[in-house]
Design an enzyme around this catalytic site. Structure first.
Site: not given
Length: 306
Positions: A140-142, A144, A242
């Protein structure tokens, strides 16, 4: 669910009737779809037994016999174990699912980096006396939040990687998008590539990788000009949700990288649910990730209802 248990360094499965159609060779190759190199290692190092003896890999499996796998072996940590109080949603001898908070990378980008979810997973396993090392199955993105799956040994890691590629691990997200999306549900099928003008951004690009996002509208907040969405992915491209909603003119609220509104201090995106069938026990695992530091609108939704 298939009967199984841990015995020291070995994991034992009581062979079910439905596996009698396999040989040991076809169980690894066709059912688990484990990599040839890894299977070869298990054969050469005698890490597989049936009823405590070296097996014939070409004979049909027999219901009730004991398949034993030498899974729980010492491995050198590739990251620095680092304590963080991260919620665990599910855990057994093979898998662990964390509820990742915002502001935490999934894995280190440099060998000595600390503070990531992988560092926390390494500390957790080490503190529990587990000999393996954690391997993230997806990221997961930082900023998220939500469910992230880790494997605890090489075999389960390889099997889960293949399951992810074949879309047998289902991930569901909640997202809050700017603007009012009129369509109740839909699919965004747009390839994603790097943005030549920005080091970290991605963009829809005809020369990019295939990316498919399914969505349905859960609620519309006309006064705030926001739409609450449930999303699922057929692919796992960097920043996929996104990028796709930014391309539609509805960037995620708080997503400054893709010109989202500034109502929140990060993108409003949460991995709310993760589903898979356990490769060894055939147990259906459904993990719901409670909300962490989410926009208040998210709390209108019960994550266990998704």
């Amino acid at each position: 669910m298939i009967q199984s248990n841990k015995k020291g360094d070995w994991f034992e499965i009581i062979l079910p009737a439905e596996w009698e159609k396999f040989t040991l060779e076809s169980l690894f190759k066709d059912f688990w779809q484990a990599p040839k190199k890894l299977v070869h290692t298990y054969r050469m190092e005698k890490k597989v037994r049936i009823n405590g003896k070296s097996p014939d890999w070409t004979l049909p499996l027999v219901k009730g016999e004991r398949l034993q796998l030498n899974l729980f072996v010492e491995e050198e940590m590739t990251v620095v174990p680092d304590y963080h109080n991260v919620e665990i949603i599910f855990e057994d001898d093979h898998l662990i699912v964390f509820n990742k908070p915002a502001g935490m990378d999934t894995h280190p980008n440099e060998p000595e980096q600390k503070g990531t979810l992988t560092n926390a997973a390494a500390f957790h396993m080490q503190a529990n006396g587990e000999p393996g090392r954690p391997r993230h199955v997806h990221r997961l993105d930082r900023d998220t939040t939500g469910a992230v799956l880790f494997a605890k040994n090489a075999l389960i890691s390889a099997i889960l990687d293949k399951m992810l590629d074949d879309r047998h691990i289902k991930r569901t997200y909640l997202a809050l998008a700017d603007g009012i999306i009129r369509q109740n549900k839909g699919t965004i099928d747009k390839p994603i590539g790097r943005d030549r003008h920005h080091p970290t951004r991605r963009r829809v690009s005809e020369t990019g990788q295939k990316a498919i996002t399914h969505f349905k509208v859960l609620d519309r907040f006309k006064q705030k000009d926001l739409t609450l969405l449930q999303c699922s992915l057929d692919t796992g491209r960097t920043h996929q949700i996104r990028v796709h909603f930014s391309h539609l003119g509805h960037p995620l609220a708080g997503d400054s990288l893709y010109e989202g509104s500034t109502e929140f201090n990060r993108q409003a995106l949460h991995a709310v649910k993760l589903e898979l069938v356990h490769p060894f026990t055939q147990e259906k695992i459904i993990c719901h990730a409670p909300f962490i530091d989410q926009p208040p609108i998210f709390f209108n939704i019960n994550p266990y209802d998704i």
